[in-house]
Design a protein around this motif. Structure first.
Motif, PDB file in Angstrom:
ATOM      1  N   PHE A  47       0.863  -1.182   0.000  1.00 21.34           N
ATOM      2  CA  PHE A  47       0.000   0.000   0.000  1.00 21.34           C
ATOM      3  C   PHE A  47       0.895   1.227   0.000  1.00 21.34           C
ATOM      4  CE2 PHE A  47       0.252  -1.784   4.317  1.00 21.34           C
ATOM      5  CZ  PHE A  47       0.828  -0.755   5.025  1.00 21.34           C
ATOM      6  N   ARG A  51       2.639   0.552  -3.698  1.00 24.37           N
ATOM      7  CA  ARG A  51       1.508   0.052  -4.492  1.00 24.37           C
ATOM      8  C   ARG A  51       1.332   0.896  -5.760  1.00 24.37           C
ATOM      9  NH1 ARG A  51      -2.620  -3.664  -3.325  1.00 24.37           N
ATOM     10  NH2 ARG A  51      -4.100  -3.689  -5.055  1.00 24.37           N
ATOM     11  N   GLU A  52       1.485   2.211  -5.626  1.00 26.90           N
ATOM     12  CA  GLU A  52       1.377   3.094  -6.788  1.00 26.90           C
ATOM     13  C   GLU A  52       2.475   2.796  -7.808  1.00 26.90           C
ATOM     14  OE1 GLU A  52       1.560   6.995  -5.155  1.00 26.90           O
ATOM     15  OE2 GLU A  52      -0.302   6.782  -3.999  1.00 26.90           O
ATOM     16  N   VAL A  74      -1.741  -6.783  -8.437  1.00 23.77           N
ATOM     17  CA  VAL A  74      -2.366  -5.501  -8.121  1.00 23.77           C
ATOM     18  C   VAL A  74      -3.626  -5.229  -8.938  1.00 23.77           C
ATOM     19  CG1 VAL A  74      -0.247  -4.446  -7.278  1.00 23.77           C
ATOM     20  CG2 VAL A  74      -0.807  -4.287  -9.707  1.00 23.77           C
ATOM     21  N   TYR A 106       2.776  -5.672  10.110  1.00 18.66           N
ATOM     22  CA  TYR A 106       2.080  -5.433   8.850  1.00 18.66           C
ATOM     23  C   TYR A 106       1.123  -6.558   8.479  1.00 18.66           C
ATOM     24  CZ  TYR A 106       5.497  -1.757   7.816  1.00 18.66           C
ATOM     25  OH  TYR A 106       6.266  -0.624   7.855  1.00 18.66           O
ATOM     26  N   ASP A 108      -1.440  -7.291   4.728  1.00 18.51           N
ATOM     27  CA  ASP A 108      -1.355  -6.908   3.320  1.00 18.51           C
ATOM     28  C   ASP A 108      -1.819  -5.473   3.083  1.00 18.51           C
ATOM     29  OD1 ASP A 108      -0.244  -9.119   2.116  1.00 18.51           O
ATOM     30  OD2 ASP A 108      -2.150 -10.026   1.544  1.00 18.51           O
ATOM     31  N   THR A 109      -2.678  -4.966   3.961  1.00 20.58           N
ATOM     32  CA  THR A 109      -3.337  -3.689   3.674  1.00 20.58           C
ATOM     33  C   THR A 109      -3.144  -2.601   4.715  1.00 20.58           C
ATOM     34  OG1 THR A 109      -5.385  -4.497   4.719  1.00 20.58           O
ATOM     35  CG2 THR A 109      -5.143  -4.853   2.339  1.00 20.58           C
ATOM     36  N   VAL A 129       2.006   7.159   3.632  1.00 21.76           N
ATOM     37  CA  VAL A 129       0.781   6.766   4.326  1.00 21.76           C
ATOM     38  C   VAL A 129       0.522   7.741   5.468  1.00 21.76           C
ATOM     39  CG1 VAL A 129       1.044   4.328   3.725  1.00 21.76           C
ATOM     40  CG2 VAL A 129       2.046   5.180   5.855  1.00 21.76           C
TER      41      VAL A 129
END
Length: 264
Positions: A47, A51-52, A74, A106, A108-109, A129
């Motif tokens: 994330f 992720r981007e 993704v 952590y 996954d999200t 984040v």
């Protein structure tokens, strides 16, 4: 031309300014258009900015996060992630409370942190984040990884209080030069094991794969691919393990590696 190229983030894709060069994005797009399957292969979570990066690099592909603990497609959200051992996590949380060191946990999200200090804030900014993160007791879902944030000289001390059997993946970041990130995953879980799974899913032989990296947490990945590449800013142990060497991340070393992948 190689069929699959795996790319670390900090110190490889991202330079000391925590950004990806425009010419690197252009080279990545050209490699993908030429038929190379691109795989983000990072210690960062699935994330935030990582992720981007993955979505832009290969929108429909599998990518490796959290040093192999999170393997995510993704485009669809499919996951091949590995659960972190519950007993060892309890031990780590107790060790963090007793030592006062910063420990992150952590899924996954999402992630949680045992402290909300300056170092925790800087790491949230690096990841892209919100700050503050959750407390560990607030974290929902399946834990897949834990991580110490320490000074480099504290590594022997942290090794001593970490439960035996976990796989440790120490790594640095050009953006947080004083911090050593000691990522911990379930036994047998690493960037290397994740690359094996992804290559198999694509039916690509490992001799037609490349790993480009700079940190100790890239060593297991370099050990499974046919063509390991070390950045100019890589640690000495990584340079020793690599078959090829390119320039510093801030000097466009990744451009050299991508050009090499298209020639081999």
């Amino acid at each position: 031309m190689l069929a699959l190229v795996c790319i670390d983030v900090d110190g490889t894709l991202v330079g000391s300014n925590n950004e990806v060069r425009d010419d690197v994005w252009t080279a990545l797009e050209e490699a993908r258009s030429a038929g190379i399957q691109l795989v983000l292969c990072s210690g960062r979570p699935a994330f935030g900015r990582a992720r981007e990066y993955a979505e832009r690099m290969q929108p429909d592909g599998w990518h490796v996060f959290q040093n192999g603990a999170s393997v995510v497609r993704v485009g669809t959200g499919e996951s091949l992630s590995s659960e972190f051992p519950a007993a060892e996590l309890r031990e780590l949380l107790a060790a963090a409370e007793q030592s006062g060191e910063l420990l992150e946990v952590y899924t996954d999200t999402a992630y949680a942190s045992t402290l909300r200090d300056t170092q925790a804030r800087e790491h949230a900014e690096l990841l892209g984040v919100p700050f503050p993160p959750l407390w560990p007791a607030e974290l929902q879902g399946t834990p897949v990884r834990a991580q110490w944030l320490i000074r480099y000289e504290q590594l022997p001390t942290v090794r001593a209080i970490t439960p035996a059997g976990l796989d440790l993946h120490p790594a640095g970041s050009p953006r947080m030069r004083e911090t050593l990130f000691v990522s911990m995953t379930a036994p047998g879980t690493s960037k290397g094991s994740a690359i094996r799974r992804i290559a198999e899913s694509y039916d690509i032989p490992l001799e037609r794969t490349m790993m480009i990296g700079d940190g100790e947490n890239d060593l297991q990945a370099m050990g499974v691919v046919g063509h390991p590449v070390a950045m100019g800013n890589a640690e000495d142990v990584v340079k020793a393990a690599a078959k090829y060497h390119v320039g510093h991340v801030d000097a466009g070393g990744l451009l050299e590696a991508l050009a090499l992948a298209r020639q081999l």
